[in-house]
Design a protein around this motif. Structure first.
Motif, mmCIF file in Angstrom:
data_model
loop_
_atom_site.group_PDB
_atom_site.id
_atom_site.type_symbol
_atom_site.label_atom_id
_atom_site.label_comp_id
_atom_site.label_asym_id
_atom_site.label_seq_id
_atom_site.Cartn_x
_atom_site.Cartn_y
_atom_site.Cartn_z
ATOM 1 N N UNK A 74 6.889 2.392 -0.180
ATOM 2 C CA UNK A 74 6.565 1.948 0.946
ATOM 3 C C UNK A 74 5.520 2.516 1.904
ATOM 4 N N UNK A 75 5.002 3.553 1.144
ATOM 5 C CA UNK A 75 4.019 4.462 1.849
ATOM 6 C C UNK A 75 2.564 3.885 1.815
ATOM 7 N N UNK A 76 1.882 4.188 3.091
ATOM 8 C CA UNK A 76 0.550 3.568 3.071
ATOM 9 C C UNK A 76 -0.371 4.168 2.077
ATOM 10 N N UNK A 77 -0.150 5.456 1.703
ATOM 11 C CA UNK A 77 -0.885 5.880 0.736
ATOM 12 C C UNK A 77 -0.925 5.161 -0.813
ATOM 13 N N UNK A 78 0.547 4.819 -0.986
ATOM 14 C CA UNK A 78 0.767 3.945 -2.131
ATOM 15 C C UNK A 78 0.076 2.612 -2.058
ATOM 16 N N UNK A 79 0.153 2.050 -0.925
ATOM 17 C CA UNK A 79 -0.498 0.639 -0.539
ATOM 18 C C UNK A 79 -1.911 0.641 -0.750
ATOM 19 N N UNK A 99 -3.485 1.256 -8.201
ATOM 20 C CA UNK A 99 -2.061 0.650 -7.962
ATOM 21 C C UNK A 99 -1.584 0.112 -9.322
ATOM 22 N N UNK A 100 -2.664 -0.465 -9.871
ATOM 23 C CA UNK A 100 -1.863 -1.147 -11.111
ATOM 24 C C UNK A 100 -1.698 -0.041 -12.234
ATOM 25 N N UNK A 101 -2.624 0.918 -12.294
ATOM 26 C CA UNK A 101 -2.763 2.075 -13.122
ATOM 27 C C UNK A 101 -1.331 2.785 -12.795
ATOM 28 N N UNK A 102 -0.952 3.025 -11.447
ATOM 29 C CA UNK A 102 0.459 3.814 -11.237
ATOM 30 C C UNK A 102 1.609 2.987 -11.857
ATOM 31 N N UNK A 127 5.663 9.208 -11.358
ATOM 32 C CA UNK A 127 4.562 8.300 -11.850
ATOM 33 C C UNK A 127 3.975 7.476 -10.842
ATOM 34 N N UNK A 128 4.777 6.796 -9.928
ATOM 35 C CA UNK A 128 3.996 5.964 -8.975
ATOM 36 C C UNK A 128 3.372 6.722 -7.709
ATOM 37 N N UNK A 129 3.773 7.992 -7.675
ATOM 38 C CA UNK A 129 3.220 8.677 -6.623
ATOM 39 C C UNK A 129 1.918 9.574 -7.230
ATOM 40 N N UNK A 130 1.717 9.814 -8.461
ATOM 41 C CA UNK A 130 1.010 10.710 -9.152
ATOM 42 C C UNK A 130 -0.385 10.868 -8.551
ATOM 43 N N UNK A 131 -0.983 9.491 -8.248
ATOM 44 C CA UNK A 131 -2.424 9.492 -8.022
ATOM 45 C C UNK A 131 -2.605 9.403 -6.386
ATOM 46 N N UNK A 132 -1.503 9.410 -5.567
ATOM 47 C CA UNK A 132 -1.738 9.230 -4.054
ATOM 48 C C UNK A 132 -2.877 10.141 -3.657
#
Length: 355
Positions: A74-79, A99-102, A127-132
């Motif tokens: 739900x974070x802006x960085x992820x979006x 995003x699709x990579x994450x 994994x979901x946060x690794x590239x933020x």
């Protein structure tokens, strides 16, 4: 509009018929107990509110790592990862973004975690946060921002130490994000090690697929070692590499891969570097990205009032890098036109836009 049913239960569908046995809510404490019974020794157990920089009350429904995963999603960085380059600027509808990579890294990581008895929720969150911490324009952003950050700009530490700090994530989650790259110190958890492998497995397979769709390489170009051991398509390659990590980890107790399969993965990565990442068009694209991002940081340092107030820090250079690093590709390139007065000819070119 209001659903279907009566005053006891409102259902989504008029003909709903799926039912299940009733029982107590499986909340956090019940799931923590299940973890303790089912995860293998060495896996990271969720406990209470988790180890956080700022203490919190435990959530009644979610474990601490499930909570981290939700905060990241739900974070802006992820979006914003949806608008950031994975390999090519201006991707087509079928090519990956950050995003699709994450999401694909999370799929690989959770598959491995389930197969070895590790904590799936923690692996998923890392994994979901690794590239933020990635800036716009791919890895070129690190080269661009290195000029302004004394310790250097590395997307893993930057994501954990700067971009995601306001989420108050667990220390284990932040450690995995900070140290997922192989050039970094080893993560402190099994789940962090799993994500390190998952990142490499995912990007090697899907960057090749994107390059094939873009006409950069063909399947016939693939090294024989890769084709013979891992197959020629993304599905076969992911399956081979995921199973190799699961089997090796289960047999040895260490997160790794057997030598033969690891050699094939290394050969695939080497092929991608030689034929995709460092091809002349990619290098030219990277140089253009660096010029854009450095130009924007310099402009904001000279004119801090052009940035939102949240980024006008005492260390204005660091604030400017944080602001520009959080931009999507499109917004950064628009700012180059609007603030720097650049023509479109100076901007990075991508598939379908001049490359």
């Amino acid at each position: 509009m209001h659903g279907h049913g009566d005053e006891d239960v409102v259902r989504a569908h008029r003909d709903s018929h799926a039912t299940m046995q009733t029982g107590p809510v499986l909340g956090r404490e019940a799931r923590e107990e299940r973890e303790a019974l089912t995860l293998r020794p060495g896996a990271t157990l969720a406990r209470g509110a988790g180890d956080r920089a700022v203490e919190e009350e435990p959530d009644s429904e979610r474990t601490c790592f499930e909570r981290d995963r939700d905060r990241i999603v739900h974070s802006p960085a992820f979006r914003r990862l949806a608008g950031k380059t994975q390999v090519v600027v201006y991707p087509t509808d079928h090519q990956r973004t950050r995003l699709t990579h994450a999401i694909e890294v999370a799929q690989v990581a959770t598959s491995i975690a389930r197969g070895v008895g590790a904590n799936v929720a923690l692996a998923d969150a890392i994994a979901l946060g690794h590239d933020c911490g990635h800036g716009p324009g791919g890895h070129a952003s690190e080269d661009a921002f290195d000029a302004f950050i004394l310790e250097g700009y590395d997307h893993g530490p930057w994501g954990a130490n700067v971009v995601l700090t306001d989420l108050n994530l667990c220390l284990q989650t932040l450690d995995g994000i900070r140290n997922h790259s192989w050039s970094r110190p080893a993560p402190g958890t099994i789940e962090g090690e799993i994500v390190s492998w998952s990142d490499r497995i995912a990007y090697c397979a899907h960057d090749l697929e994107d390059a094939i769709h873009a006409g950069i390489v063909t399947l016939d170009d693939l090294p024989e070692e890769v084709a013979a051991i891992a197959g020629v398509g993304r599905r076969a390659q992911l399956g081979t590499f995921i199973r190799a990590v699961i089997q090796t980890t289960n047999h040895t107790g260490q997160v790794g891969m057997d030598a033969e399969t690891a050699s094939a993965l290394a050969a695939l990565r080497r092929f991608n570097y030689e034929r995709i990442y460092t091809r002349p068009d990619s290098v030219a694209q990277s140089h253009a990205v660096v010029e854009v991002l450095r130009g924007l940081v310099e402009r904001y340092v000279a004119r801090p009032e052009l940035m939102p107030a949240d980024y006008r820090w005492d260390d204005i250079v660091r604030g400017a890098v944080t602001y520009v690093g959080g931009m999507t590709d499109r917004f950064a390139f628009e700012q180059a036109e609007n603030l720097l007065g650049w023509s479109k000819d100076r901007l990075p070119r991508g598939i379908g836009r001049g490359a």
